[in-house]
Design a protein around this motif. Structure first.
Motif, PDB file in Angstrom:
ATOM      1  N   LEU A 164       0.845  -1.200   0.000  1.00  0.00           N
ATOM      2  CA  LEU A 164       0.000   0.000   0.000  1.00  0.00           C
ATOM      3  C   LEU A 164       0.877   1.245   0.000  1.00  0.00           C
ATOM      4  O   LEU A 164       1.802   1.351   0.793  1.00  0.00           O
ATOM      5  N   ASN A 165       0.599   2.176  -0.866  1.00  0.00           N
ATOM      6  CA  ASN A 165       1.319   3.444  -0.909  1.00  0.00           C
ATOM      7  C   ASN A 165       0.351   4.544  -0.521  1.00  0.00           C
ATOM      8  O   ASN A 165      -0.415   5.028  -1.340  1.00  0.00           O
ATOM      9  N   THR A 166       0.377   4.914   0.746  1.00  0.00           N
ATOM     10  CA  THR A 166      -0.531   5.935   1.246  1.00  0.00           C
ATOM     11  C   THR A 166       0.155   6.725   2.343  1.00  0.00           C
ATOM     12  O   THR A 166       1.057   6.235   3.004  1.00  0.00           O
ATOM     13  N   SER A 167      -0.289   7.949   2.549  1.00  0.00           N
ATOM     14  CA  SER A 167       0.274   8.785   3.612  1.00  0.00           C
ATOM     15  C   SER A 167      -0.475   8.576   4.929  1.00  0.00           C
ATOM     16  O   SER A 167      -0.065   9.099   5.958  1.00  0.00           O
ATOM     17  N   ALA A 211      -1.206   6.884   8.198  1.00  0.00           N
ATOM     18  CA  ALA A 211      -0.430   6.003   9.067  1.00  0.00           C
ATOM     19  C   ALA A 211      -1.202   4.758   9.487  1.00  0.00           C
ATOM     20  O   ALA A 211      -0.604   3.757   9.866  1.00  0.00           O
ATOM     21  N   THR A 212      -2.534   4.801   9.439  1.00  0.00           N
ATOM     22  CA  THR A 212      -3.316   3.626   9.826  1.00  0.00           C
ATOM     23  C   THR A 212      -3.468   2.644   8.682  1.00  0.00           C
ATOM     24  O   THR A 212      -3.948   1.541   8.878  1.00  0.00           O
ATOM     25  N   GLN A 213      -3.089   3.035   7.484  1.00  0.00           N
ATOM     26  CA  GLN A 213      -3.227   2.182   6.300  1.00  0.00           C
ATOM     27  C   GLN A 213      -1.848   1.762   5.805  1.00  0.00           C
ATOM     28  O   GLN A 213      -1.443   2.110   4.708  1.00  0.00           O
ATOM     29  N   VAL A 214      -1.110   1.010   6.603  1.00  0.00           N
ATOM     30  CA  VAL A 214       0.227   0.578   6.218  1.00  0.00           C
ATOM     31  C   VAL A 214       0.225  -0.912   5.924  1.00  0.00           C
ATOM     32  O   VAL A 214      -0.664  -1.641   6.345  1.00  0.00           O
ATOM     33  N   GLY A 215       1.236  -1.364   5.213  1.00  0.00           N
ATOM     34  CA  GLY A 215       1.372  -2.782   4.941  1.00  0.00           C
ATOM     35  C   GLY A 215       1.054  -3.117   3.506  1.00  0.00           C
ATOM     36  O   GLY A 215       1.406  -2.383   2.587  1.00  0.00           O
ATOM     37  N   ASN A 216       0.364  -4.248   3.344  1.00  0.00           N
ATOM     38  CA  ASN A 216       0.057  -4.754   2.017  1.00  0.00           C
ATOM     39  C   ASN A 216      -1.438  -4.887   1.826  1.00  0.00           C
ATOM     40  O   ASN A 216      -2.175  -5.153   2.769  1.00  0.00           O
ATOM     41  N   ALA A 217      -1.863  -4.732   0.585  1.00  0.00           N
ATOM     42  CA  ALA A 217      -3.269  -4.933   0.248  1.00  0.00           C
ATOM     43  C   ALA A 217      -3.595  -6.419   0.380  1.00  0.00           C
ATOM     44  O   ALA A 217      -2.726  -7.264   0.175  1.00  0.00           O
ATOM     45  N   PRO A 218      -4.837  -6.745   0.711  1.00  0.00           N
ATOM     46  CA  PRO A 218      -5.200  -8.166   0.814  1.00  0.00           C
ATOM     47  C   PRO A 218      -5.079  -8.859  -0.540  1.00  0.00           C
ATOM     48  O   PRO A 218      -5.359  -8.275  -1.580  1.00  0.00           O
ATOM     49  N   SER A 219      -4.630 -10.104  -0.499  1.00  0.00           N
ATOM     50  CA  SER A 219      -4.592 -10.929  -1.705  1.00  0.00           C
ATOM     51  C   SER A 219      -5.949 -11.588  -1.868  1.00  0.00           C
ATOM     52  O   SER A 219      -6.695 -11.764  -0.907  1.00  0.00           O
TER      53      SER A 219
END
Length: 180
Positions: free
Chosen positions: A63-66, A68-76
């Motif tokens: 995930l590329n977002t600013s 901070a609560t949306q970090v990590g990877n998108a669900p497969s």
């Protein structure tokens, strides 16, 4: 030569002791820093050793977002696990959730936020039965099992109601188990 050294040391006794003190403090600081680094490294190794038991992990796109609560990877897509399981030589493929999650105590304060890191993992009976020390793993999205030290430190026990914050979304949950 030895007499000259001793005479010079006696003449500059203050400098001699201050130099010796500076060397001792420098060695003590370096030793303490190296010991602290080893303790931190061992702690992190123990944390990851207890949670990462897979031979291979497949993740979604980063995930590329600013936010901070949306970090990590998108669900497969859930079908990826089925495709991997069908590969010859693979003994099991299990979809799982892993990400940042904050549990709140009875006073509404973050219970696991001061610990590093504040992670959540999906519990799967097929592979995680040995980790549950009290009651059971979660069976629905409004149930959680807490790690032992978090449970003890913040007085959250089986049967307690609390709030879980995942990716900025709060949800009411019930503690149904304690895990090691």
């Amino acid at each position: 030569m030895w007499q000259v050294t001793m005479r010079g040391s006696r003449a500059q006794l203050g400098r001699f002791f201050l130099t010796a003190l500076a060397v001792m403090l420098g060695i003590a600081f370096l030793s303490g820093t190296l010991a602290f680094r080893d303790v931190l490294g061992e702690t992190f190794d123990n944390l990851t050793e207890g949670t990462i038991t897979d031979n291979l992990t497949v993740r979604g796109e980063e995930l590329n977002t600013s936010d901070a609560t949306q970090v990590g990877n998108a669900p497969s897509d859930i079908t990826v696990a089925d495709e991997i399981h069908d590969i010859e030589g693979v003994s099991g493929a299990y979809p799982s959730f892993a990400g940042n999650a904050i549990v709140f105590d009875a006073e509404g304060q973050p219970a696991n936020f001061a610990q590093a890191p504040a992670l959540a993992f999906g519990w799967m009976e097929a592979i995680d039965t040995g980790t549950v020390t009290d009651c059971r793993g979660h069976a629905s999205q409004n149930e959680i099992a807490l790690e032992e030290s978090t449970s003890e430190r913040f007085n959250l026990w089986v049967g307690d109601e609390t709030v879980l914050l995942i990716n900025g979304n709060p949800m009411d949950v019930e503690v149904v188990g304690i895990v090691s």
